[in-house]
Motif scaffolding. Structure first.
Motif, PDB file in Angstrom:
ATOM      1  N   LEU A 184       1.108  -0.898  -0.251  1.00 43.61           N
ATOM      2  CA  LEU A 184       0.052   0.235   0.078  1.00 43.61           C
ATOM      3  C   LEU A 184       0.572   1.531   0.146  1.00 43.61           C
ATOM      4  O   LEU A 184       0.469   2.523  -0.384  1.00 43.61           O
ATOM      5  CB  LEU A 184      -0.944   0.092   1.159  1.00 43.61           C
ATOM      6  CG  LEU A 184      -2.289  -1.171   0.785  1.00 43.61           C
ATOM      7  CD1 LEU A 184      -2.828  -0.440   2.368  1.00 43.61           C
ATOM      8  CD2 LEU A 184      -2.998  -0.713   0.333  1.00 43.61           C
ATOM      9  N   PHE A 185       2.067   1.565   0.759  1.00 39.83           N
ATOM     10  CA  PHE A 185       3.332   2.396   0.707  1.00 39.83           C
ATOM     11  C   PHE A 185       3.711   2.766  -0.585  1.00 39.83           C
ATOM     12  O   PHE A 185       4.245   3.992  -1.171  1.00 39.83           O
ATOM     13  CB  PHE A 185       3.787   2.139   1.259  1.00 39.83           C
ATOM     14  CG  PHE A 185       3.617   2.019   3.176  1.00 39.83           C
ATOM     15  CD1 PHE A 185       3.633   3.042   3.092  1.00 39.83           C
ATOM     16  CD2 PHE A 185       3.958   0.733   4.076  1.00 39.83           C
ATOM     17  CE1 PHE A 185       3.227   3.630   4.716  1.00 39.83           C
ATOM     18  CE2 PHE A 185       3.106   1.316   4.520  1.00 39.83           C
ATOM     19  CZ  PHE A 185       3.718   2.525   5.748  1.00 39.83           C
ATOM     20  N   LYS A 186       3.060   1.925  -2.120  1.00 38.81           N
ATOM     21  CA  LYS A 186       4.004   1.966  -3.332  1.00 38.81           C
ATOM     22  C   LYS A 186       2.815   3.246  -3.835  1.00 38.81           C
ATOM     23  O   LYS A 186       3.011   3.936  -4.843  1.00 38.81           O
ATOM     24  CB  LYS A 186       3.098   1.207  -4.448  1.00 38.81           C
ATOM     25  CG  LYS A 186       4.311  -0.141  -3.827  1.00 38.81           C
ATOM     26  CD  LYS A 186       4.213  -0.947  -5.065  1.00 38.81           C
ATOM     27  CE  LYS A 186       6.115  -2.387  -4.580  1.00 38.81           C
ATOM     28  NZ  LYS A 186       5.401  -3.360  -5.339  1.00 38.81           N
ATOM     29  N   LEU A 187       1.189   3.777  -2.739  1.00 36.43           N
ATOM     30  CA  LEU A 187       0.480   4.351  -3.061  1.00 36.43           C
ATOM     31  C   LEU A 187       1.219   5.476  -2.917  1.00 36.43           C
ATOM     32  O   LEU A 187       1.087   6.430  -1.033  1.00 36.43           O
ATOM     33  CB  LEU A 187      -0.667   3.591  -2.868  1.00 36.43           C
ATOM     34  CG  LEU A 187      -1.733   2.978  -3.887  1.00 36.43           C
ATOM     35  CD1 LEU A 187      -2.672   3.087  -3.198  1.00 36.43           C
ATOM     36  CD2 LEU A 187      -1.893   3.570  -4.847  1.00 36.43           C
ATOM     37  N   ARG A 188       1.213   6.611  -3.537  1.00 32.40           N
ATOM     38  CA  ARG A 188       1.562   8.068  -3.306  1.00 32.40           C
ATOM     39  C   ARG A 188       0.838   8.490  -1.744  1.00 32.40           C
ATOM     40  O   ARG A 188       0.536   9.536  -0.955  1.00 32.40           O
ATOM     41  CB  ARG A 188       2.145   9.169  -4.218  1.00 32.40           C
ATOM     42  CG  ARG A 188       3.900   8.371  -4.869  1.00 32.40           C
ATOM     43  CD  ARG A 188       3.954  10.031  -5.555  1.00 32.40           C
ATOM     44  NE  ARG A 188       4.123  11.137  -5.258  1.00 32.40           N
ATOM     45  CZ  ARG A 188       3.510  12.345  -4.587  1.00 32.40           C
ATOM     46  NH1 ARG A 188       2.551  11.983  -5.730  1.00 32.40           N
ATOM     47  NH2 ARG A 188       3.700  13.441  -4.641  1.00 32.40           N
ATOM     48  N   SER A 189      -0.618   8.454  -2.450  1.00 33.78           N
ATOM     49  CA  SER A 189      -1.467   9.423  -1.318  1.00 33.78           C
ATOM     50  C   SER A 189      -1.933   8.185  -0.891  1.00 33.78           C
ATOM     51  O   SER A 189      -2.562   9.176  -0.038  1.00 33.78           O
ATOM     52  CB  SER A 189      -2.629   9.440  -2.549  1.00 33.78           C
ATOM     53  OG  SER A 189      -3.274   8.023  -3.564  1.00 33.78           O
ATOM     54  N   PHE A 190      -1.547   7.178  -0.647  1.00 33.70           N
ATOM     55  CA  PHE A 190      -1.490   6.412   1.195  1.00 33.70           C
ATOM     56  C   PHE A 190      -0.272   6.753   1.884  1.00 33.70           C
ATOM     57  O   PHE A 190      -0.540   6.976   2.877  1.00 33.70           O
ATOM     58  CB  PHE A 190      -1.480   5.562   0.665  1.00 33.70           C
ATOM     59  CG  PHE A 190      -1.839   4.492   1.992  1.00 33.70           C
ATOM     60  CD1 PHE A 190      -2.771   4.546   2.542  1.00 33.70           C
ATOM     61  CD2 PHE A 190      -0.599   4.056   2.278  1.00 33.70           C
ATOM     62  CE1 PHE A 190      -3.066   3.587   3.157  1.00 33.70           C
ATOM     63  CE2 PHE A 190      -0.581   2.714   3.762  1.00 33.70           C
ATOM     64  CZ  PHE A 190      -1.036   3.018   4.613  1.00 33.70           C
ATOM     65  N   SER A 191       1.292   6.752   1.393  1.00 30.50           N
ATOM     66  CA  SER A 191       1.888   6.797   2.285  1.00 30.50           C
ATOM     67  C   SER A 191       2.705   8.416   2.705  1.00 30.50           C
ATOM     68  O   SER A 191       3.250   8.484   3.523  1.00 30.50           O
ATOM     69  CB  SER A 191       3.534   6.501   0.982  1.00 30.50           C
ATOM     70  OG  SER A 191       3.627   7.078  -0.090  1.00 30.50           O
ATOM     71  N   MET A 192       2.192   9.484   1.642  1.00 32.69           N
ATOM     72  CA  MET A 192       2.344  10.851   1.801  1.00 32.69           C
ATOM     73  C   MET A 192       1.601  11.206   3.663  1.00 32.69           C
ATOM     74  O   MET A 192       1.851  11.607   3.934  1.00 32.69           O
ATOM     75  CB  MET A 192       2.237  11.514   0.881  1.00 32.69           C
ATOM     76  CG  MET A 192       3.709  11.630   0.017  1.00 32.69           C
ATOM     77  SD  MET A 192       3.748  12.270  -1.558  1.00 32.69           S
ATOM     78  CE  MET A 192       4.253  14.268   0.032  1.00 32.69           C
ATOM     79  N   PRO A 193       0.042  10.664   3.510  1.00 32.63           N
ATOM     80  CA  PRO A 193      -0.507  11.455   4.453  1.00 32.63           C
ATOM     81  C   PRO A 193      -0.522  10.396   5.770  1.00 32.63           C
ATOM     82  O   PRO A 193       0.140  10.870   7.047  1.00 32.63           O
ATOM     83  CB  PRO A 193      -2.392  10.800   3.982  1.00 32.63           C
ATOM     84  CG  PRO A 193      -2.237  10.468   1.974  1.00 32.63           C
ATOM     85  CD  PRO A 193      -0.505  10.394   2.040  1.00 32.63           C
TER      86      PRO A 193
END
Length: 516
Positions: free
Chosen positions: A262-271
């Motif tokens: 899931l951390f590959k999604l910037r919309s998830f990792s940055m938040p």
């Protein structure tokens, strides 16, 4: 497909009651440690294991809760956690020795570790995508308010009743929560029990070892002088090896216990990174202010808690407003604004003097915390904007872990920094106390004259005057050190306010898409 549930707001209330109770317990016990130690015949250092045992077990279960939800079914797992937490709370209340209390707190942390992620996943799946902002405004109420109210409530109960009621009050709340969840919450097809080929014992062991050692390292580091202690060095090595080993092993598994992909999604990792610092700011600043007013201004546990509580009203007012703004303004702009407001609030402690009154402390705290809804709600909304229902459990577990881990690291880092700053500020002020200093000479003369008027004369009067000056120096150096610690938190927040502008945008009312 959305589950056929009751009104989502009723569902939110049901699951938030239990979670609020659990998050409250991470801070409510802090102010009661001295009373617990005295009641059970233990030393203050020993009593801190009441906190550590809870944080360790809670931190281990948090990232595993998504996997456990899939194993048992989300609703069954959530109810089991509430029942376990309630029973453990009762056992904590009747504990007759410190070892018994520590063991009960360990079980309380295990049961409580699954509540935050499950609450977030249930609420996320109960609301349509366009109302995610309001959904996370509700979860924000528990995540932000509980750490604020905890010290106040804990101080009042401890000062007026008994520390045991800190745990006993969880029993009726837990019973009510179980009944409400039983009748209001329904599992979607993705939240029901799923078949698991086998249990990843190696991954489970590495996660347990790494996070458990990390929590002990963070909680006991300051007390044991960090890397001057072989105990701390050993746990630091275990933590690094365990966490790195877990990341490597889990990333190779087809059915991982924690979905790191899931951390590959910037919309998830940055938040998630932003939520880490939300926890950092909430917990560290909430720990600093009661320490300041108790150590240097003579406040008792109840009054020091009341310094924090009015800020909770500001949060309550702001949460629904921010929940509506999320659908109209890009999350990254709201996050940047929240970071900026909170950062400015941290720097306001520079105006605190030995004469500062209660009202000023309250106003400073309100500014420090009023930006939190602008951080938590948009960051959570953005984090889940591209998460499918199938990944809700895993995503919620990771988000909760990041926030709590940020809190643990924040408290440890800022507390250590505070200790060093006290020594530096005191040394700086001592260097100013020379016969060449007009202020020092005048203070010595005034104090000596005052003491002479009380009937003390000669060398004894001057010695007493020097004692008064030294005590004032210690108080002022302590206040300056707290200012330095808040400046550190404020600087971090202002830097993050700028970095938040580089986060990905989330188009208003964008529908969820499956994570890849």
């Amino acid at each position: 497909m959305m589950p056929q549930q009751k009104n989502p707001y009723l569902v939110s209330v049901a699951v938030s009651i239990a979670t609020f109770m659990e998050i409250l317990d991470t801070t409510i016990v802090n102010v009661a440690l001295a009373h617990i130690a005295g009641s059970l015949g233990a030393g203050t250092d020993e009593s801190t294991w009441v906190l550590t045992s809870y944080l360790v077990s809670n931190g281990i279960v948090l990232p595993l809760s998504g996997w456990l939800s899939s194993l048992m079914g989300r609703k069954k797992f959530f109810i089991a956690c509430i029942i376990g937490f309630t029973v453990a709370s009762f056992l904590c209340g009747i504990s007759t020795s410190l070892p018994m209390l520590i063991v009960c707190r360990l079980f309380q942390g295990i049961a409580g570790g699954g509540l935050q992620p499950s609450q977030q996943a249930i609420i996320k799946d109960s609301f349509p995508a366009k109302k995610l902002g309001m959904a996370f405004a509700i979860t924000g109420a528990t995540a932000v308010l509980a750490p604020i109210i905890g010290p106040t409530l804990g101080g009042y109960i401890t000062d007026n009743f008994s520390w045991r009621w800190i745990f006993f009050m969880n029993v009726p709340v837990g019973i009510i929560a179980v009944i409400l969840v039983k009748f209001l919450v329904y599992d979607s097809s993705f939240a029901k029990k799923s078949k698991t080929a086998s249990i990843d014992y190696i991954g489970l062991g590495l996660v347990t070892l790494g996070l458990g050692a990390l929590q002990i390292f963070l909680d006991k580091g300051e007390q044991n002088d960090w890397f001057d202690s072989s105990f701390i060095i050993i746990f630091a090595i275990i933590a690094v090896m365990g966490i790195l080993g877990a990341i490597y092993w889990i990333s190779k598994q087809k059915q991982p216990i924690i979905k790191l992909q899931l951390f590959k999604l910037r919309s998830f990792s940055m938040p998630c990174i932003m939520l880490f610092f939300v926890g950092f700011a909430i917990y560290s600043s909430s720990a600093l202010l009661p320490m300041l007013v108790q150590s240097d201004f003579g406040y008792d546990a109840t009054l020091s808690g009341l310094v924090l509580s009015p800020a909770g009203l500001a949060v309550i007012i702001m949460l629904p407003i921010v929940g509506k703004l999320v659908g109209k303004v890009h999350a990254k702009y709201l996050i940047a604004f929240g970071m900026f407001i909170n950062g400015i609030g941290m720097f306001l402690t520079g105006f605190i003097t030995p004469q500062t009154d209660y009202t000023t402390f309250v106003l400073v705290r309100i500014v420090q915390i009023m930006g939190m809804p602008f951080l938590f709600v948009p960051a959570s909304t953005l984090a889940f904007s591209r998460i499918s229902e199938a990944d809700s459990n895993n995503a919620s577990a990771i988000v909760s872990l990041m926030r709590n881990l940020g809190g643990s690291i924040g408290i440890s880092l800022v507390s250590s920094y505070l200790t060093n700053c006290k020594q530096i500020e005191q040394a700086h002020l001592v260097s100013k106390l020379t016969t060449d200093s007009t202020g020092y000479r005048d203070a010595l003369v005034n104090y000596t004259h005052t003491i002479n008027n009380l009937g003390v004369v000669g060398a004894q009067a001057q010695t007493s005057a020097l004692g008064h000056i030294y005590q004032e120096l210690v108080t002022q150096s302590s206040i300056l050190a707290f200012r330095d610690a808040y400046d550190l938190v404020g600087t971090i927040l202002l830097i993050l306010a700028v970095l938040a502008l580089f986060m990905p945008k989330n188009p208003p009312h964008k529908e969820e898409i499956k994570a890849r």
